[in-house]
Motif scaffolding. Structure first.
Motif, PDB file in Angstrom:
ATOM      1  N   MET A 152       0.824  -1.211   0.000  1.00  0.00           N
ATOM      2  CA  MET A 152       0.000   0.000   0.000  1.00  0.00           C
ATOM      3  C   MET A 152       0.862   1.267   0.000  1.00  0.00           C
ATOM      4  SD  MET A 152      -3.128  -0.912  -0.226  1.00  0.00           S
ATOM      5  CE  MET A 152      -2.976  -2.540  -0.954  1.00  0.00           C
ATOM      6  N   VAL A 153       1.956   1.237   0.743  1.00  0.00           N
ATOM      7  CA  VAL A 153       2.859   2.398   0.769  1.00  0.00           C
ATOM      8  C   VAL A 153       3.457   2.616  -0.620  1.00  0.00           C
ATOM      9  CG1 VAL A 153       5.068   3.245   1.667  1.00  0.00           C
ATOM     10  CG2 VAL A 153       3.352   2.329   3.236  1.00  0.00           C
ATOM     11  N   LEU A 154       3.897   1.532  -1.253  1.00  0.00           N
ATOM     12  CA  LEU A 154       4.461   1.659  -2.595  1.00  0.00           C
ATOM     13  C   LEU A 154       3.405   2.155  -3.586  1.00  0.00           C
ATOM     14  CD1 LEU A 154       6.802   1.321  -4.553  1.00  0.00           C
ATOM     15  CD2 LEU A 154       6.099  -1.065  -4.856  1.00  0.00           C
ATOM     16  N   GLY A 155       2.187   1.607  -3.499  1.00  0.00           N
ATOM     17  CA  GLY A 155       1.116   2.066  -4.384  1.00  0.00           C
ATOM     18  C   GLY A 155       0.813   3.541  -4.198  1.00  0.00           C
ATOM     19  N   SER A 156       0.772   3.988  -2.951  1.00  0.00           N
ATOM     20  CA  SER A 156       0.544   5.416  -2.676  1.00  0.00           C
ATOM     21  C   SER A 156       1.679   6.263  -3.227  1.00  0.00           C
ATOM     22  CB  SER A 156       0.397   5.648  -1.172  1.00  0.00           C
ATOM     23  OG  SER A 156      -0.764   5.013  -0.691  1.00  0.00           O
ATOM     24  N   ALA A 157       2.902   5.781  -3.088  1.00  0.00           N
ATOM     25  CA  ALA A 157       4.069   6.524  -3.610  1.00  0.00           C
ATOM     26  C   ALA A 157       3.975   6.673  -5.126  1.00  0.00           C
ATOM     27  CB  ALA A 157       5.359   5.821  -3.207  1.00  0.00           C
ATOM     28  N   VAL A 158       3.521   5.630  -5.805  1.00  0.00           N
ATOM     29  CA  VAL A 158       3.363   5.701  -7.265  1.00  0.00           C
ATOM     30  C   VAL A 158       2.318   6.762  -7.622  1.00  0.00           C
ATOM     31  CG1 VAL A 158       2.523   4.426  -9.292  1.00  0.00           C
ATOM     32  CG2 VAL A 158       4.119   3.326  -7.700  1.00  0.00           C
ATOM     33  N   ILE A 159       1.215   6.793  -6.893  1.00  0.00           N
ATOM     34  CA  ILE A 159       0.172   7.796  -7.154  1.00  0.00           C
ATOM     35  C   ILE A 159       0.736   9.202  -7.001  1.00  0.00           C
ATOM     36  CG2 ILE A 159      -2.030   8.748  -6.338  1.00  0.00           C
ATOM     37  CD1 ILE A 159      -2.773   5.807  -5.545  1.00  0.00           C
ATOM     38  N   TYR A 160       1.478   9.430  -5.920  1.00  0.00           N
ATOM     39  CA  TYR A 160       2.066  10.758  -5.705  1.00  0.00           C
ATOM     40  C   TYR A 160       3.158  11.080  -6.712  1.00  0.00           C
ATOM     41  CZ  TYR A 160      -0.504  11.061  -1.343  1.00  0.00           C
ATOM     42  OH  TYR A 160      -1.509  11.114  -0.407  1.00  0.00           O
ATOM     43  N   ALA A 161       3.907  10.088  -7.136  1.00  0.00           N
ATOM     44  CA  ALA A 161       4.989  10.318  -8.097  1.00  0.00           C
ATOM     45  C   ALA A 161       4.454  10.849  -9.419  1.00  0.00           C
ATOM     46  CB  ALA A 161       5.778   9.026  -8.327  1.00  0.00           C
ATOM     47  N   VAL A 162       3.221  10.513  -9.752  1.00  0.00           N
ATOM     48  CA  VAL A 162       2.591  11.045 -10.964  1.00  0.00           C
ATOM     49  C   VAL A 162       1.754  12.280 -10.633  1.00  0.00           C
ATOM     50  CG1 VAL A 162       1.016  10.538 -12.877  1.00  0.00           C
ATOM     51  CG2 VAL A 162       2.538   8.743 -12.003  1.00  0.00           C
ATOM     52  N   GLY A 163       0.985  12.214  -9.558  1.00  0.00           N
ATOM     53  CA  GLY A 163       0.040  13.277  -9.238  1.00  0.00           C
ATOM     54  C   GLY A 163       0.658  14.598  -8.843  1.00  0.00           C
ATOM     55  N   VAL A 164       1.708  14.561  -8.027  1.00  0.00           N
ATOM     56  CA  VAL A 164       2.307  15.814  -7.541  1.00  0.00           C
ATOM     57  C   VAL A 164       2.975  16.603  -8.668  1.00  0.00           C
ATOM     58  CG1 VAL A 164       4.048  16.803  -5.980  1.00  0.00           C
ATOM     59  CG2 VAL A 164       2.474  15.033  -5.151  1.00  0.00           C
ATOM     60  N   PRO A 165       3.824  15.992  -9.512  1.00  0.00           N
ATOM     61  CA  PRO A 165       4.388  16.768 -10.630  1.00  0.00           C
ATOM     62  C   PRO A 165       3.311  17.280 -11.593  1.00  0.00           C
ATOM     63  CG  PRO A 165       5.656  14.758 -10.300  1.00  0.00           C
ATOM     64  CD  PRO A 165       4.433  14.653  -9.429  1.00  0.00           C
TER      65      PRO A 165
END
Length: 197
Positions: free
Chosen positions: A137-150
């Motif tokens: 879940m932490v990795l999945g959330s990190a992937v979401i932020y890695a695309v969403g924040v930029p």
């Protein structure tokens, strides 16, 4: 398939929870449509965040749950259907929005990728224990932020630091709660399946 073979299949690595349903194209289509609908419904559980164009919503949890329970291919297809239907005008993104001209659209793209990643990890048994589920879940959330924040930074003209402050930091506690829910639900589902088999 005999009931004697069910426990071995249920607990075998390479199997996700959705694989335990009788196999057919109808099952796969129903899962994909159901996963998209679940994500759309969860997105309606949404609260605005002061100072951020990105609301807190249940869609990230649903996307990660769909990917983990369905596997990479069906998870990807579910989130692709969710994204395409929302872009076409179905008002099921957070806060009943639709389209792609919104600063938070990068998170939807991130969810598409994250559902694929967590689905692939689930096929390797990453949803079978509390600690592995937490890591997934932490990795999945990190992937979401890695695309969403930029994407948020580009869409709004924010600096990357401002985008992190508006589109990441306010969501960390909620993500921890969502991960805790998944940490309890997924391993418990596997234990239940093993007992019933």
């Amino acid at each position: 398939m005999s009931t004697a073979a069910a426990p071995a299949r249920a607990l075998r690595t390479g199997t996700v929870l959705a694989d335990l349903l009788p196999s057919s194209r109808v099952r796969d289509v129903a899962l994909v449509v159901g996963g998209a609908a679940l994500t759309g419904l969860a997105a309606q559980i949404s609260l605005p965040v002061p100072g951020s164009p990105v609301p807190v919503s249940g869609q990230t949890f649903a996307a990660l749950l769909v990917g983990t329970a369905f596997g990479a291919r069906r998870g990807f297809l579910s989130l692709a259907l969710y994204a395409v239907a929302g872009m076409a005008g179905v008002p099921w993104f957070a806060q009943g929005s639709s389209g792609y001209a919104m600063p938070s659209f990068g998170y939807i793209l991130g969810m598409l990728l994250a559902a694929t990643v967590v689905g692939a990890l689930a096929r390797r048994g990453a949803d079978r224990s509390v600690l592995r589920t937490a890591g997934t879940m932490v990795l999945g959330s990190a992937v979401i932020y890695a695309v969403g924040v930029p994407y948020l930074a580009l869409a709004t003209g924010m600096t990357l630091g401002q985008a992190v402050a508006a589109g990441l930091t306010p969501f960390l506690i909620g993500d921890a709660l969502k991960a805790a829910l998944a940490m309890g639900a997924l391993p418990a589902a596997w234990k239940l399946v093993g007992r019933k088999g």
